[in-house]
Design a protein around this motif. Sequence first.
Motif, PDB file in Angstrom:
ATOM      1  N   GLY A 141       0.798  -1.224   0.000  1.00 18.87           N
ATOM      2  CA  GLY A 141       0.000   0.000   0.000  1.00 18.87           C
ATOM      3  C   GLY A 141       0.824   1.265   0.000  1.00 18.87           C
ATOM      4  O   GLY A 141       0.283   2.350  -0.192  1.00 18.87           O
ATOM      5  N   TYR A 142       2.117   1.144   0.216  1.00 17.95           N
ATOM      6  CA  TYR A 142       3.011   2.300   0.160  1.00 17.95           C
ATOM      7  C   TYR A 142       3.751   2.333  -1.175  1.00 17.95           C
ATOM      8  O   TYR A 142       3.877   1.319  -1.852  1.00 17.95           O
ATOM      9  N   ARG A 143       4.266   3.498  -1.520  1.00 17.89           N
ATOM     10  CA  ARG A 143       5.209   3.607  -2.636  1.00 17.89           C
ATOM     11  C   ARG A 143       6.580   3.239  -2.070  1.00 17.89           C
ATOM     12  O   ARG A 143       7.042   3.858  -1.102  1.00 17.89           O
ATOM     13  N   VAL A 144       7.211   2.218  -2.628  1.00 13.88           N
ATOM     14  CA  VAL A 144       8.498   1.745  -2.103  1.00 13.88           C
ATOM     15  C   VAL A 144       9.585   1.929  -3.159  1.00 13.88           C
ATOM     16  O   VAL A 144       9.411   1.562  -4.321  1.00 13.88           O
ATOM     17  N   ILE A 145      10.691   2.521  -2.745  1.00 10.04           N
ATOM     18  CA  ILE A 145      11.880   2.643  -3.582  1.00 10.04           C
ATOM     19  C   ILE A 145      12.928   1.716  -2.986  1.00 10.04           C
ATOM     20  O   ILE A 145      13.200   1.771  -1.782  1.00 10.04           O
ATOM     21  N   HIS A 146      13.511   0.841  -3.811  1.00  3.75           N
ATOM     22  CA  HIS A 146      14.505  -0.106  -3.316  1.00  3.75           C
ATOM     23  C   HIS A 146      15.918   0.476  -3.386  1.00  3.75           C
ATOM     24  O   HIS A 146      16.247   1.206  -4.327  1.00  3.75           O
ATOM     25  N   THR A 147      16.724   0.126  -2.393  1.00  3.03           N
ATOM     26  CA  THR A 147      18.155   0.428  -2.489  1.00  3.03           C
ATOM     27  C   THR A 147      18.732  -0.371  -3.655  1.00  3.03           C
ATOM     28  O   THR A 147      18.211  -1.431  -4.018  1.00  3.03           O
ATOM     29  N   ALA A 148      19.792   0.149  -4.249  1.00  5.96           N
ATOM     30  CA  ALA A 148      20.433  -0.561  -5.362  1.00  5.96           C
ATOM     31  C   ALA A 148      21.044  -1.874  -4.860  1.00  5.96           C
ATOM     32  O   ALA A 148      21.450  -1.967  -3.701  1.00  5.96           O
ATOM     33  N   PRO A 149      21.100  -2.905  -5.707  1.00  6.91           N
ATOM     34  CA  PRO A 149      21.709  -4.175  -5.304  1.00  6.91           C
ATOM     35  C   PRO A 149      23.126  -3.971  -4.765  1.00  6.91           C
ATOM     36  O   PRO A 149      23.919  -3.234  -5.367  1.00  6.91           O
ATOM     37  N   GLY A 150      23.408  -4.579  -3.625  1.00 11.65           N
ATOM     38  CA  GLY A 150      24.724  -4.431  -3.011  1.00 11.65           C
ATOM     39  C   GLY A 150      24.876  -3.169  -2.174  1.00 11.65           C
ATOM     40  O   GLY A 150      25.908  -2.971  -1.532  1.00 11.65           O
ATOM     41  N   GLU A 151      23.844  -2.307  -2.193  1.00 13.25           N
ATOM     42  CA  GLU A 151      23.904  -1.057  -1.413  1.00 13.25           C
ATOM     43  C   GLU A 151      22.847  -1.043  -0.305  1.00 13.25           C
ATOM     44  O   GLU A 151      22.304  -0.002   0.044  1.00 13.25           O
ATOM     45  N   GLU A 152      22.581  -2.205   0.274  1.00 11.83           N
ATOM     46  CA  GLU A 152      21.537  -2.312   1.298  1.00 11.83           C
ATOM     47  C   GLU A 152      21.781  -1.379   2.486  1.00 11.83           C
ATOM     48  O   GLU A 152      20.849  -0.898   3.121  1.00 11.83           O
ATOM     49  N   ALA A 153      23.053  -1.115   2.767  1.00 12.30           N
ATOM     50  CA  ALA A 153      23.386  -0.257   3.911  1.00 12.30           C
ATOM     51  C   ALA A 153      22.969   1.193   3.703  1.00 12.30           C
ATOM     52  O   ALA A 153      23.009   2.000   4.639  1.00 12.30           O
ATOM     53  N   ALA A 154      22.528   1.534   2.493  1.00  8.84           N
ATOM     54  CA  ALA A 154      22.037   2.896   2.231  1.00  8.84           C
ATOM     55  C   ALA A 154      20.592   3.075   2.694  1.00  8.84           C
ATOM     56  O   ALA A 154      20.066   4.191   2.665  1.00  8.84           O
ATOM     57  N   ALA A 155      19.943   1.998   3.139  1.00 10.92           N
ATOM     58  CA  ALA A 155      18.516   2.084   3.478  1.00 10.92           C
ATOM     59  C   ALA A 155      18.246   2.977   4.672  1.00 10.92           C
ATOM     60  O   ALA A 155      17.154   3.544   4.803  1.00 10.92           O
ATOM     61  N   ASN A 156      19.214   3.091   5.575  1.00 15.70           N
ATOM     62  CA  ASN A 156      18.993   3.941   6.752  1.00 15.70           C
ATOM     63  C   ASN A 156      19.376   5.378   6.429  1.00 15.70           C
ATOM     64  O   ASN A 156      20.521   5.780   6.549  1.00 15.70           O
ATOM     65  N   THR A 157      18.388   6.133   5.954  1.00 20.03           N
ATOM     66  CA  THR A 157      18.552   7.563   5.662  1.00 20.03           C
ATOM     67  C   THR A 157      17.557   8.306   6.550  1.00 20.03           C
ATOM     68  O   THR A 157      16.794   7.687   7.280  1.00 20.03           O
ATOM     69  N   ILE A 158      17.550   9.626   6.487  1.00 22.67           N
ATOM     70  CA  ILE A 158      16.436  10.367   7.092  1.00 22.67           C
ATOM     71  C   ILE A 158      15.985  11.476   6.158  1.00 22.67           C
ATOM     72  O   ILE A 158      16.792  12.135   5.509  1.00 22.67           O
ATOM     73  N   ARG A 159      14.680  11.646   6.101  1.00 20.73           N
ATOM     74  CA  ARG A 159      14.107  12.826   5.445  1.00 20.73           C
ATOM     75  C   ARG A 159      13.940  13.867   6.537  1.00 20.73           C
ATOM     76  O   ARG A 159      13.235  13.651   7.537  1.00 20.73           O
ATOM     77  N   PHE A 160      14.612  15.000   6.376  1.00 25.98           N
ATOM     78  CA  PHE A 160      14.552  16.071   7.370  1.00 25.98           C
ATOM     79  C   PHE A 160      14.262  17.359   6.628  1.00 25.98           C
ATOM     80  O   PHE A 160      15.132  17.906   5.941  1.00 25.98           O
TER      81      PHE A 160
END
Length: 260
Positions: free
Chosen positions: A195-214
């Motif tokens: 039900g959400y719009r989901v954008i995936h991290t690029a393959p091999g870049e899973e550690a980029a998932a922890n970001t913040i929108r500020f």
Amino acid sequence: MTDPTYEFSRAITRRPAPSVIDGLRAEDIGTPDLGRMQKAHDHYVATLKSTGAEVIELPPLDAYPDALFVEDTALCLPRGAVLMRPGAPSRMGEVAEMAPALRACYGELREIAGPGHIEGGDILVTGREILVGRSDRTDAAGVAELAGIVSDWGYTLREVFTPPGVLHFKTDCSLLDGETILATERLDASGCFDGYRVIHTAPGEEAAANTIRFNKLVLMPAGFPKTAEILDKAGFEVVEIDNSECAKLDGGMSCLSLRF
């Protein structure tokens, strides 16, 4: 109208202490360099301030090596804040150290009394609900106690599950706006974001998932160019911050601040 999921006027951070070299880590990938960590932390704080927000910078706590990861100590919502009950025994005392700063900012401050445990790194507040990931640090009793508190404030809480071997729910996801989530494919595959719009991290870049929108910015860890390009093409203004030292302690962008 402002969006309470990412439009903030204040944040709380805490400077890293020399004892950070003794911080918790799932696996030892090296000892953090305090100087480099402090330089990156300064960049992080300056980026938050660049949006016009006030940043309350707390002093280092040498007795608590992980205390710079302030997000785990509390959940900050428009109506009030909730003090957490960390699942790591060495971090329990951090909550009492954070309480005075939150009391100065909020009229209503609740707390998780226990016996359950819950950490802020497992909580994602979206435009429609609060998602809480069960993990090694957050248990069913902690989730249930938080659900009771936030229901008083009109929130719906939904329990989800963090993949095995992933420390916190938000290790693998973050909110880009009220309806858009950045996630690893392994977490999205669980169906927790239907039900959400989901954008995936690029393959091999899973550690980029922890970001913040500020406010208008997305703060993301440096060194993940494909994911940065994906976010840029999706219309987000990205600021990359050196996370090399925090990553040695399983820390990321969201861990370093309380935002409200």
